[in-house]
Write an enzyme that holds these catalytic residues in place. Structure first.
Site, PDB file in Angstrom:
ATOM      1  NE  ARG A  25      -9.361 -68.027 -41.594  1.00  0.00           N
ATOM      2  CZ  ARG A  25      -9.581 -66.729 -41.495  1.00  0.00           C
ATOM      3  NH1 ARG A  25      -8.605 -65.919 -41.150  1.00  0.00           N
ATOM      4  NH2 ARG A  25     -10.763 -66.245 -41.753  1.00  0.00           N
ATOM      5  NE  ARG A  29      -3.747 -62.915 -43.279  1.00  0.00           N
ATOM      6  CZ  ARG A  29      -4.722 -62.103 -42.893  1.00  0.00           C
ATOM      7  NH1 ARG A  29      -4.700 -60.847 -43.240  1.00  0.00           N
ATOM      8  NH2 ARG A  29      -5.707 -62.543 -42.139  1.00  0.00           N
ATOM      9  NE  ARG A  38      -3.782 -63.193 -49.549  1.00  0.00           N
ATOM     10  CZ  ARG A  38      -3.879 -61.996 -50.101  1.00  0.00           C
ATOM     11  NH1 ARG A  38      -3.302 -61.739 -51.242  1.00  0.00           N
ATOM     12  NH2 ARG A  38      -4.598 -61.052 -49.499  1.00  0.00           N
ATOM     13  CG  ASP A  75     -13.453 -66.700 -46.821  1.00  0.00           C
ATOM     14  OD1 ASP A  75     -12.552 -66.675 -45.969  1.00  0.00           O
ATOM     15  OD2 ASP A  75     -14.527 -66.068 -46.694  1.00  0.00           O
ATOM     16  CE1 TYR A 152     -17.751 -61.090 -42.116  1.00  0.00           C
ATOM     17  CE2 TYR A 152     -18.948 -63.098 -41.566  1.00  0.00           C
ATOM     18  CZ  TYR A 152     -17.900 -62.228 -41.337  1.00  0.00           C
ATOM     19  OH  TYR A 152     -16.996 -62.486 -40.338  1.00  0.00           O
TER      20      TYR A 152
HETATM   21  O1  CP3 Z   1      -8.889 -72.877 -41.901  1.00  0.00           O
HETATM   22  C1  CP3 Z   1      -8.296 -72.930 -42.997  1.00  0.00           C
HETATM   23  O2  CP3 Z   1      -7.043 -72.986 -43.067  1.00  0.00           O
HETATM   24  C2  CP3 Z   1      -9.098 -73.024 -44.265  1.00  0.00           C
HETATM   25  C3  CP3 Z   1      -9.419 -71.808 -44.937  1.00  0.00           C
HETATM   26  C4  CP3 Z   1     -10.397 -70.803 -44.328  1.00  0.00           C
HETATM   27  C5  CP3 Z   1     -10.266 -69.411 -44.544  1.00  0.00           C
HETATM   28  N1  CP3 Z   1     -11.359 -68.784 -44.024  1.00  0.00           N
HETATM   29  C6  CP3 Z   1      -9.148 -68.766 -45.245  1.00  0.00           C
HETATM   30  C7  CP3 Z   1      -8.945 -67.312 -45.123  1.00  0.00           C
HETATM   31  C8  CP3 Z   1     -11.568 -71.000 -43.589  1.00  0.00           C
HETATM   32  C9  CP3 Z   1     -12.151 -72.278 -43.030  1.00  0.00           C
HETATM   33  C10 CP3 Z   1     -12.177 -69.711 -43.418  1.00  0.00           C
HETATM   34  C11 CP3 Z   1     -13.465 -69.496 -42.726  1.00  0.00           C
HETATM   35  C12 CP3 Z   1     -13.973 -68.141 -42.538  1.00  0.00           C
HETATM   36  N2  CP3 Z   1     -13.861 -67.066 -43.373  1.00  0.00           N
HETATM   37  C13 CP3 Z   1     -14.777 -67.752 -41.436  1.00  0.00           C
HETATM   38  C14 CP3 Z   1     -15.259 -68.656 -40.322  1.00  0.00           C
HETATM   39  C15 CP3 Z   1     -14.216 -68.914 -39.293  1.00  0.00           C
HETATM   40  C16 CP3 Z   1     -13.910 -67.723 -38.415  1.00  0.00           C
HETATM   41  O3  CP3 Z   1     -12.769 -67.237 -38.526  1.00  0.00           O
HETATM   42  O4  CP3 Z   1     -14.777 -67.312 -37.638  1.00  0.00           O
HETATM   43  C17 CP3 Z   1     -15.089 -66.382 -41.609  1.00  0.00           C
HETATM   44  C18 CP3 Z   1     -15.928 -65.532 -40.661  1.00  0.00           C
HETATM   45  C19 CP3 Z   1     -14.521 -65.970 -42.841  1.00  0.00           C
HETATM   46  C20 CP3 Z   1     -14.643 -64.635 -43.487  1.00  0.00           C
HETATM   47  C21 CP3 Z   1     -13.345 -63.980 -43.681  1.00  0.00           C
HETATM   48  N3  CP3 Z   1     -12.350 -64.411 -44.545  1.00  0.00           N
HETATM   49  C22 CP3 Z   1     -12.861 -62.803 -43.050  1.00  0.00           C
HETATM   50  C23 CP3 Z   1     -13.639 -62.012 -42.019  1.00  0.00           C
HETATM   51  C24 CP3 Z   1     -11.580 -62.568 -43.554  1.00  0.00           C
HETATM   52  C25 CP3 Z   1     -10.715 -61.369 -43.251  1.00  0.00           C
HETATM   53  C26 CP3 Z   1     -10.034 -61.483 -41.948  1.00  0.00           C
HETATM   54  C27 CP3 Z   1      -8.649 -62.004 -42.141  1.00  0.00           C
HETATM   55  O5  CP3 Z   1      -8.238 -62.916 -41.400  1.00  0.00           O
HETATM   56  O6  CP3 Z   1      -7.949 -61.450 -43.012  1.00  0.00           O
HETATM   57  C28 CP3 Z   1     -11.261 -63.612 -44.453  1.00  0.00           C
HETATM   58  C29 CP3 Z   1     -10.005 -63.789 -45.224  1.00  0.00           C
HETATM   59  C30 CP3 Z   1      -9.299 -65.097 -45.116  1.00  0.00           C
HETATM   60  N4  CP3 Z   1      -9.897 -66.328 -45.195  1.00  0.00           N
HETATM   61  C31 CP3 Z   1      -7.895 -65.281 -44.987  1.00  0.00           C
HETATM   62  C32 CP3 Z   1      -7.667 -66.666 -44.993  1.00  0.00           C
HETATM   63  C33 CP3 Z   1      -6.336 -67.379 -44.935  1.00  0.00           C
HETATM   64  C34 CP3 Z   1      -6.857 -64.188 -44.951  1.00  0.00           C
HETATM   65  C35 CP3 Z   1      -6.758 -63.625 -46.332  1.00  0.00           C
HETATM   66  C36 CP3 Z   1      -5.370 -63.241 -46.807  1.00  0.00           C
HETATM   67  O7  CP3 Z   1      -4.539 -64.128 -47.068  1.00  0.00           O
HETATM   68  O8  CP3 Z   1      -5.165 -62.039 -46.967  1.00  0.00           O
END
Ligand code: CP3
Length: 343
Positions: A25, A29, A38, A75, A152
């Protein structure tokens, strides 16, 4: 050349004096420049599907910190979306999906090959990144592992214990197995297209592997990962695969050997001395600083970074966190970690 890149050398088993560094990540944010793009994109999914903007946010942490690898901005839930599931991200609440809970909802999904119809913009993002990245920076593609994505899809949202998926696999194993099969095939298609578009390594995120116990871990975490790795390796034997079976505990031991993964990502629970003895003997390892240190910082963060790096530097190693950077992380702490590692 790929082999000049520090990340690729570690994934191919080379022991290096200073490990390559990237962070889960790393685009997100906690960075003001991310929040600005964003806002411009509107919602999170539009950002994922707009190649110029997705490439831009992928590059932001590379420009700022000079990490050794960029990870595609996308994602793990794009695969269910591409299979026909309704998906939205409510701010502050996480993902919301239409559910797959029985044979009828499963058969209404699209076939695995059709994921490309929706995911084509992701491949375009990778092509842009292949041209734009500095010569020494490796490009990592990724997908969720079938079990985690299924949790999910069955629940329709994130869950603390993945109970809906466990209930379905117990009550209707045939439907659940068919869902895992569909996700495995879709993931093979998706990662193959990512590699063709320029991903030099790929990572499989099995964030909820830890809730599988006993033979269920083998069947739903290790086996689908093995199948995906075998299929990718038959076409691209030299493209490394990183597996992240988060929460695997003792089952980290033997996971790379059993699945064919080239590297395993260690979560925050794993003792690094244990990992150097029992995990790093089979493969490269990546990890595992607790992302909370990026919030609290200070000398404790620096000491912990040094402890992890010194425990794992005797074998092939990639510095990373044990889970993703959180929105409340202080971007200046990342510079201090890099300084602690690179001097
Ligand atoms: O790592 C990186 O920088 C690459 C991008 C990336 C994202 N999600 C961007 C994202 C990667 C590799 C993921 C993987 C991901 N997504 C996982 C596996 C890794 C982990 O964290 O266990 C999972 C379970 C998800 C599913 C997911 N996506 C959730 C549960 C959420 C909401 C929680 C949150 O942090 O808001 C997301 C959203 C998400 N994916 C964001 C980002 C940057 C935040 C969204 C935003 O900008 O509002």
């Amino acid at each position: 050349m790929a082999n000049d890149k520090k990340l690729m050398r570690a994934l191919h088993g080379e022991v290096q004096e200073t490990p390559p560094v990237w962070m889960m990540r790393q685009a997100g944010r906690y960075l003001p420049e991310y929040r600005s793009i964003r806002t411009q994109a509107g919602d999170f999914l539009s950002l994922c599907y707009t190649p110029d903007l997705a490439a831009e946010v992928t590059l932001q942490p590379i420009r700022r910190y000079g990490f050794d690898a960029a990870i595609l901005f996308a994602d793990i839930l794009l695969i269910p979306h591409a299979l026909g599931v309704d998906l939205s991200f409510e701010s502050g609440e996480g993902p919301r999906l239409s559910t797959v809970t029985d044979r009828a909802s499963l058969t209404s999904l699209r076939p695995a090959e059709d994921v490309h119809l929706t995911l084509a913009p992701v491949y375009e993002t990778l092509r842009i990144l292949s041209d734009a990245l500095p010569a020494q920076t490796a490009l990592i593609g990724f997908a969720g592992a079938p079990w985690t994505v299924a949790t999910y899809m069955v629940a329709g949202c994130g869950t603390p214990d993945q109970q809906p998926a466990h209930a379905l696999r117990n009550a209707d194993p045939e439907t659940f197995d068919a869902l895992i099969d569909l996700l495995s095939e879709a993931t093979i298609s998706y990662l193959s297209a990512q590699i063709e578009a320029g991903a030099e390594a790929v990572k499989l995120f099995d964030s909820w592997a830890g809730s599988l116990k006993g033979t269920a871990f083998e069947r739903y975490s290790a086996e689908p990962v093995r199948r995906i790795v075998a299929s990718l390796k038959s076409r691209w034997p030299d493209v490394p695969v990183i597996a992240f079976p988060r929460g695997a505990g003792d089952r980290y031991r033997g996971f790379a050997r059993g699945t064919g993964a080239d590297c395993v990502a260690l979560d925050t629970e794993v003792d690094v001395r244990w990992a150097s003895e029992h995990v790093q003997v089979d493969s490269c390892v990546q990890g595992n600083l607790d992302p909370r240190h990026l919030v609290t910082g200070g000398q404790a963060m620096v000491n912990e970074t040094r402890r992890i790096v010194s425990a794992l530097s005797g074998g092939p190693y990639v510095f990373n966190l044990g889970h993703g950077i959180t929105p409340d992380a202080d971007p200046s702490n990342v510079y201090r970690i890099l300084e602690a590692i690179r001097g």
